[in-house]
Design a protein around this motif. Sequence first.
Motif, PDB file in Angstrom:
ATOM      1  N   THR A   1       0.803  -1.210   0.000  1.00 57.44           N
ATOM      2  CA  THR A   1       0.000   0.000   0.000  1.00 57.44           C
ATOM      3  C   THR A   1       0.842   1.267   0.000  1.00 57.44           C
ATOM      4  O   THR A   1       0.301   2.380   0.046  1.00 57.44           O
ATOM      5  CB  THR A   1      -0.942   0.004   1.231  1.00 57.44           C
ATOM      6  OG1 THR A   1      -1.947   0.991   1.067  1.00 57.44           O
ATOM      7  CG2 THR A   1      -0.161   0.316   2.508  1.00 57.44           C
ATOM      8  N   PHE A   2       2.160   1.113  -0.085  1.00 58.55           N
ATOM      9  CA  PHE A   2       3.076   2.255   0.051  1.00 58.55           C
ATOM     10  C   PHE A   2       2.794   3.335  -0.992  1.00 58.55           C
ATOM     11  O   PHE A   2       2.700   4.522  -0.669  1.00 58.55           O
ATOM     12  CB  PHE A   2       4.533   1.789  -0.059  1.00 58.55           C
ATOM     13  CG  PHE A   2       5.538   2.887   0.129  1.00 58.55           C
ATOM     14  CD1 PHE A   2       5.977   3.223   1.400  1.00 58.55           C
ATOM     15  CD2 PHE A   2       6.041   3.604  -0.945  1.00 58.55           C
ATOM     16  CE1 PHE A   2       6.896   4.243   1.598  1.00 58.55           C
ATOM     17  CE2 PHE A   2       6.962   4.630  -0.767  1.00 58.55           C
ATOM     18  CZ  PHE A   2       7.382   4.943   0.510  1.00 58.55           C
ATOM     19  N   GLU A   3       2.656   2.956  -2.261  1.00 57.50           N
ATOM     20  CA  GLU A   3       2.488   3.960  -3.314  1.00 57.50           C
ATOM     21  C   GLU A   3       1.126   4.647  -3.223  1.00 57.50           C
ATOM     22  O   GLU A   3       1.002   5.835  -3.528  1.00 57.50           O
ATOM     23  CB  GLU A   3       2.677   3.332  -4.691  1.00 57.50           C
ATOM     24  CG  GLU A   3       2.946   4.349  -5.778  1.00 57.50           C
ATOM     25  CD  GLU A   3       3.855   3.829  -6.866  1.00 57.50           C
ATOM     26  OE1 GLU A   3       4.130   4.586  -7.810  1.00 57.50           O
ATOM     27  OE2 GLU A   3       4.305   2.671  -6.779  1.00 57.50           O
ATOM     28  N   SER A   4       0.100   3.916  -2.796  1.00 53.40           N
ATOM     29  CA  SER A   4      -1.224   4.542  -2.603  1.00 53.40           C
ATOM     30  C   SER A   4      -1.154   5.612  -1.519  1.00 53.40           C
ATOM     31  O   SER A   4      -1.725   6.695  -1.664  1.00 53.40           O
ATOM     32  CB  SER A   4      -2.257   3.481  -2.218  1.00 53.40           C
ATOM     33  OG  SER A   4      -2.413   2.532  -3.242  1.00 53.40           O
ATOM     34  N   VAL A   5      -0.447   5.312  -0.441  1.00 55.74           N
ATOM     35  CA  VAL A   5      -0.287   6.295   0.637  1.00 55.74           C
ATOM     36  C   VAL A   5       0.486   7.507   0.135  1.00 55.74           C
ATOM     37  O   VAL A   5       0.173   8.655   0.459  1.00 55.74           O
ATOM     38  CB  VAL A   5       0.427   5.652   1.844  1.00 55.74           C
ATOM     39  CG1 VAL A   5       0.725   6.705   2.915  1.00 55.74           C
ATOM     40  CG2 VAL A   5      -0.423   4.541   2.430  1.00 55.74           C
ATOM     41  N   PHE A   6       1.522   7.251  -0.687  1.00 51.95           N
ATOM     42  CA  PHE A   6       2.308   8.362  -1.237  1.00 51.95           C
ATOM     43  C   PHE A   6       1.436   9.287  -2.089  1.00 51.95           C
ATOM     44  O   PHE A   6       1.520  10.511  -1.970  1.00 51.95           O
ATOM     45  CB  PHE A   6       3.464   7.816  -2.071  1.00 51.95           C
ATOM     46  CG  PHE A   6       4.073   8.833  -3.001  1.00 51.95           C
ATOM     47  CD1 PHE A   6       4.728   9.948  -2.492  1.00 51.95           C
ATOM     48  CD2 PHE A   6       3.977   8.697  -4.374  1.00 51.95           C
ATOM     49  CE1 PHE A   6       5.278  10.906  -3.344  1.00 51.95           C
ATOM     50  CE2 PHE A   6       4.523   9.636  -5.228  1.00 51.95           C
ATOM     51  CZ  PHE A   6       5.171  10.744  -4.715  1.00 51.95           C
ATOM     52  N   LEU A   7       0.587   8.719  -2.952  1.00 50.54           N
ATOM     53  CA  LEU A   7      -0.279   9.542  -3.796  1.00 50.54           C
ATOM     54  C   LEU A   7      -1.286  10.321  -2.956  1.00 50.54           C
ATOM     55  O   LEU A   7      -1.594  11.479  -3.253  1.00 50.54           O
ATOM     56  CB  LEU A   7      -1.006   8.658  -4.820  1.00 50.54           C
ATOM     57  CG  LEU A   7      -0.108   8.028  -5.884  1.00 50.54           C
ATOM     58  CD1 LEU A   7      -0.907   7.063  -6.755  1.00 50.54           C
ATOM     59  CD2 LEU A   7       0.546   9.098  -6.750  1.00 50.54           C
ATOM     60  N   TRP A   8      -1.804   9.686  -1.905  1.00 51.27           N
ATOM     61  CA  TRP A   8      -2.712  10.408  -1.002  1.00 51.27           C
ATOM     62  C   TRP A   8      -1.990  11.580  -0.353  1.00 51.27           C
ATOM     63  O   TRP A   8      -2.505  12.694  -0.288  1.00 51.27           O
ATOM     64  CB  TRP A   8      -3.239   9.462   0.079  1.00 51.27           C
ATOM     65  CG  TRP A   8      -4.147  10.156   1.048  1.00 51.27           C
ATOM     66  CD1 TRP A   8      -5.509  10.255   0.992  1.00 51.27           C
ATOM     67  CD2 TRP A   8      -3.748  10.905   2.217  1.00 51.27           C
ATOM     68  NE1 TRP A   8      -5.980  11.009   2.038  1.00 51.27           N
ATOM     69  CE2 TRP A   8      -4.924  11.420   2.807  1.00 51.27           C
ATOM     70  CE3 TRP A   8      -2.525  11.185   2.808  1.00 51.27           C
ATOM     71  CZ2 TRP A   8      -4.903  12.191   3.967  1.00 51.27           C
ATOM     72  CZ3 TRP A   8      -2.510  11.958   3.960  1.00 51.27           C
ATOM     73  CH2 TRP A   8      -3.680  12.445   4.530  1.00 51.27           C
ATOM     74  N   MET A   9      -0.774  11.318   0.144  1.00 52.35           N
ATOM     75  CA  MET A   9       0.001  12.365   0.810  1.00 52.35           C
ATOM     76  C   MET A   9       0.331  13.501  -0.151  1.00 52.35           C
ATOM     77  O   MET A   9       0.246  14.683   0.206  1.00 52.35           O
ATOM     78  CB  MET A   9       1.280  11.761   1.376  1.00 52.35           C
ATOM     79  CG  MET A   9       2.226  12.763   2.008  1.00 52.35           C
ATOM     80  SD  MET A   9       3.798  12.003   2.459  1.00 52.35           S
ATOM     81  CE  MET A   9       4.411  11.525   0.833  1.00 52.35           C
ATOM     82  N   LYS A  10       0.693  13.169  -1.381  1.00 51.22           N
ATOM     83  CA  LYS A  10       1.022  14.186  -2.385  1.00 51.22           C
ATOM     84  C   LYS A  10      -0.159  15.107  -2.627  1.00 51.22           C
ATOM     85  O   LYS A  10      -0.004  16.328  -2.770  1.00 51.22           O
ATOM     86  CB  LYS A  10       1.434  13.485  -3.678  1.00 51.22           C
ATOM     87  CG  LYS A  10       1.870  14.419  -4.791  1.00 51.22           C
ATOM     88  CD  LYS A  10       2.281  13.623  -6.028  1.00 51.22           C
ATOM     89  CE  LYS A  10       2.648  14.549  -7.173  1.00 51.22           C
ATOM     90  NZ  LYS A  10       3.006  13.765  -8.400  1.00 51.22           N
ATOM     91  N   ASP A  11      -1.365  14.538  -2.646  1.00 55.15           N
ATOM     92  CA  ASP A  11      -2.567  15.346  -2.838  1.00 55.15           C
ATOM     93  C   ASP A  11      -2.886  16.169  -1.595  1.00 55.15           C
ATOM     94  O   ASP A  11      -3.242  17.349  -1.687  1.00 55.15           O
ATOM     95  CB  ASP A  11      -3.742  14.433  -3.189  1.00 55.15           C
ATOM     96  CG  ASP A  11      -5.053  15.182  -3.286  1.00 55.15           C
ATOM     97  OD1 ASP A  11      -5.239  15.928  -4.266  1.00 55.15           O
ATOM     98  OD2 ASP A  11      -5.895  15.034  -2.383  1.00 55.15           O
TER      99      ASP A  11
END
Length: 329
Positions: free
Chosen positions: A61-71
């Motif tokens: 789930t690391f990349e999903s969390v990264f995209l959420w954080m970026k937004d």
Amino acid sequence: MANGESQESRILQRIELLLSRYHERDLAYDLDVVSDYYAFLADRIDYEHMHVDSARPLLETFESVFLWMKDALLQYPETIRQQVLDIIEEKQLCEIISIIANLSDSHLRRLQRRGFLGRLPRLNSFLGISFVLPPKERDYLSPTKLFDAKLGLKRLSQILRFASTVKVTDYDETFRDFRDNYDPNLIDKDKLLALTHILRVQLNEAPESRHTKLVLERLDAIESELKKSRVRWGIVITGFFVLYGFFADIETLHPGAFNRATQTVKNILNVLHQDGGVQKATPRIGQSQSRSPDDDDRVPPKQTGLLTEEIKIRDDENDEPENDPDAVV
């Protein structure tokens, strides 16, 4: 170990809730959740033995969390967001974690053996042991790379912990206060997306420069926000006003450079202004209406209408018969 497992499952549950579509945002709390997540992963990386002691779902789930954080960081100062993006890119965190999450258990064991035997070159030579890994694994998974990933995750955790203490302006709360007069939820998103597409085409036709690259990056952020089911209108409206101010300034310095793009942004602002306006509702039944003093003296115009059958019957019943011999005097 049980305590570690319970901590891991608790973090996984919080991350799953964070990415849920039904989740109501509390950015300060959510950034703390992501900060704990990064700190936990960093603690589980043993770069000396080439081992990451973490459940696979937490890595996947690391990349999903990264995209959420970026937004989410769009609402925070640009310096914070840019520093986070620089660390992610510099340490190649998405690539490293993705490879670890998708390696089979046998590959992971080979990596651990390689990490141990790699420190004993003479013994390796004597035993004739060698480990051949795919090129991507050799490029990204080494003790040095894992140490960099551990360091990067620690830094991200601290930056997000700080960001959670920063007070950000909630523009949507302001809209709620003025919703009787201006409601951005009435704005036609499809119309805005069409105009945004036109603006993008016009910018792509302009000579490539630092200005066009900067505007296109801002436009990407606005467009991604518009495509969400629940738009944060503060980001959209302020974004377009910033673009208009930018174009107006460029037009002053270089007349004619962005004529068409400036006009398109004007059209977008016009849509934001007109579509969001709330018309005054007609008073409900029972509510008093303000009347001018002249209204009492004004004679209403003659109106022609059709009486219903029921009214006709009642009128007939109420009429007194004339010259009726059976009438009782």
